[in-house]
Design an enzyme around this catalytic site. Structure first.
Site, PDB file in Angstrom:
ATOM      1  CE  LYS A 172      -4.354   1.460   1.714  1.00  0.00           C
ATOM      2  NZ  LYS A 172      -5.471   1.305   1.063  1.00  0.00           N
TER       3      LYS A 172
HETATM    4  C1  LIG Z   1      -6.720   0.526   0.287  1.00  0.00           C
HETATM    5  C2  LIG Z   1      -6.712   0.030  -1.444  1.00  0.00           C
HETATM    6  C3  LIG Z   1      -7.701  -1.150  -1.006  1.00  0.00           C
HETATM    7  C4  LIG Z   1      -8.941  -1.479  -0.204  1.00  0.00           C
HETATM    8  O1  LIG Z   1      -7.854  -2.327   1.172  1.00  0.00           O
HETATM    9  P1  LIG Z   1      -8.530  -2.384   2.069  1.00  0.00           P
HETATM   10  O2  LIG Z   1      -7.960  -3.200   3.253  1.00  0.00           O
HETATM   11  O3  LIG Z   1     -10.247  -3.309   2.227  1.00  0.00           O
HETATM   12  O4  LIG Z   1      -8.818  -1.057   2.919  1.00  0.00           O
HETATM   13  C5  LIG Z   1      -7.988  -1.946  -2.327  1.00  0.00           C
HETATM   14  N1  LIG Z   1      -7.098  -0.734  -3.092  1.00  0.00           N
HETATM   15  C6  LIG Z   1      -5.859  -0.342  -3.227  1.00  0.00           C
HETATM   16  C7  LIG Z   1      -5.284  -0.054  -4.625  1.00  0.00           C
HETATM   17  C8  LIG Z   1      -5.886   0.365  -1.764  1.00  0.00           C
HETATM   18  O5  LIG Z   1      -4.774   1.347  -2.000  1.00  0.00           O
END
Ligand SMILES: *Cc1c(COP(=O)(O)O)cnc(C)c1O
Length: 324
Positions: A172
């Site tokens: 992330k």
């Molecule tokens: C944060 C994010 C998500 C969603 O992830 P969660 O863990 O459910 O919050 C999906 N795709 C991307 C690109 C993200 O950065």
């Protein structure tokens, strides 16, 4: 000056800043947490983050942080992928987040964002790995989207999802959001609410900021973890709800774009968006073109769980005010 009366909060005036943030071990007054403007360009290149929600339960006068340990685990994985070591353990970060929520007197739905980055004057393009990362944590009020039931009109983006051997979507990372930004900007300029991205194999990956599910013939389907997705925590929650509560099979597999066109239901899921119905894709109506019954049911279930009203999932809850 004539002021127009409006019942809606104007998007350009954000809520007031919270009193504190947490910066590498200390609670710091918001206004004092500054860096020099010349640090602007490069600090984000290697930065990774988490988006966590905490929900206010009015009946219990309690804040519940949802799946905090899963988010902290993923933060450390994202740091590891960046070859950034963490000076803080998950339990130290848990304490930091609790201290910050208490210092900010948080009693409403809130977004918590830990950010890990290389501090000092390390340029982001350099092979930095010898110094540990720094961690910054902010909290901001953010109402749940639960009451909107509109649904998204989506397109398949002309942009392709980043892939594991380019910039891993599994991290992330702030840099990965350039891909997301191109997708959502293109979608909105072309009159859609959101875009869905295909991976280099031409299969569905995810939305710009959220994972994708569809329902066909009583089966819930979502792209697998090697399809170029961020391994979503909400995705994991939804898989469990489909299996354990709705008693439906879930397939994690390659998804063709045309499967979205003929799906009975489809939705995005992510911490920020929660569960957001998809009502059309490339102007093909999904089902009846309205949020589907399973999607609506999941949204209700999800709200009950995250707010701590459904007591079956307390292992996912971190209470803030009545914690020992
Ligand atoms: C944060 C994010 C998500 C969603 O992830 P969660 O863990 O459910 O919050 C999906 N795709 C991307 C690109 C993200 O950065």
């Amino acid at each position: 000056m004539v002021r127009r009366r409006s019942t809606r909060r104007i998007a350009t005036s954000p809520p007031p800043d919270p009193p504190y943030l947490w910066s590498s071990g200390k609670l710091v007054p918001w206004a004092e947490a500054t860096v020099h403007v010349s640090a602007l360009a490069w600090t984000g290149v290697s930065a990774v983050f988490e988006g966590i929600r905490a929900y206010w339960n009015q009946g219990e006068e309690e804040m519940y942080i949802f799946r905090l340990q899963s988010h902290l685990h993923r933060l450390l994985d994202s740091m590891k992928l960046m070859r950034m070591s963490s000076p803080y353990s998950p339990s130290e970060l848990t304490t930091a987040i609790m201290d910050l929520l208490k210092a900010n007197q948080v009693r409403e739905d809130t977004y918590i964002m830990p950010l890990a980055y290389f501090g000092g004057s390390v340029p982001g393009y350099k092979a930095a790995y010898q110094q540990p990362g720094e961690v910054l944590i902010t909290t901001r009020p953010l109402a749940s989207n639960a009451r909107s039931n509109r649904g998204s009109h989506c397109c398949i983006s002309s942009w392709v999802r980043i892939s594991d051997n380019v910039m891993s979507p599994r991290a992330k990372s702030i840099s990965n959001y350039q891909n997301s930004r191109l997708v959502s900007t293109e979608a909105q300029i072309n009159g859609y609410d959101a875009g869905i991205i295909l991976n280099p194999q031409g299969k569905v990956a995810e939305g710009a900021y959220a994972c994708v599910f569809l329902v066909r013939d009583g089966v819930a389907i979502t792209p697998g973890v090697t399809a170029g997705i961020l391994e979503g925590i909400t995705r994991d929650t939804v898989i469990r709800l489909f299996r354990d509560v709705l008693r439906m099979p879930v397939e994690e597999r390659d998804v063709d774009r045309t499967e979205l066109y003929v799906a009975e239901e489809a939705f995005f899921c992510g911490t920020y968006f929660e569960i957001e119905p998809i009502v059309s894709v490339d102007r093909y109506l999904v089902g009846s073109g309205r949020p589907g019954p399973l999607t609506r049911k999941l949204r209700r279930l999800y709200q009950g769980i995250v707010r701590g009203e459904d007591r079956g999932y307390t292992q996912w809850q971190t209470p803030v005010w009545h914690s020992s």
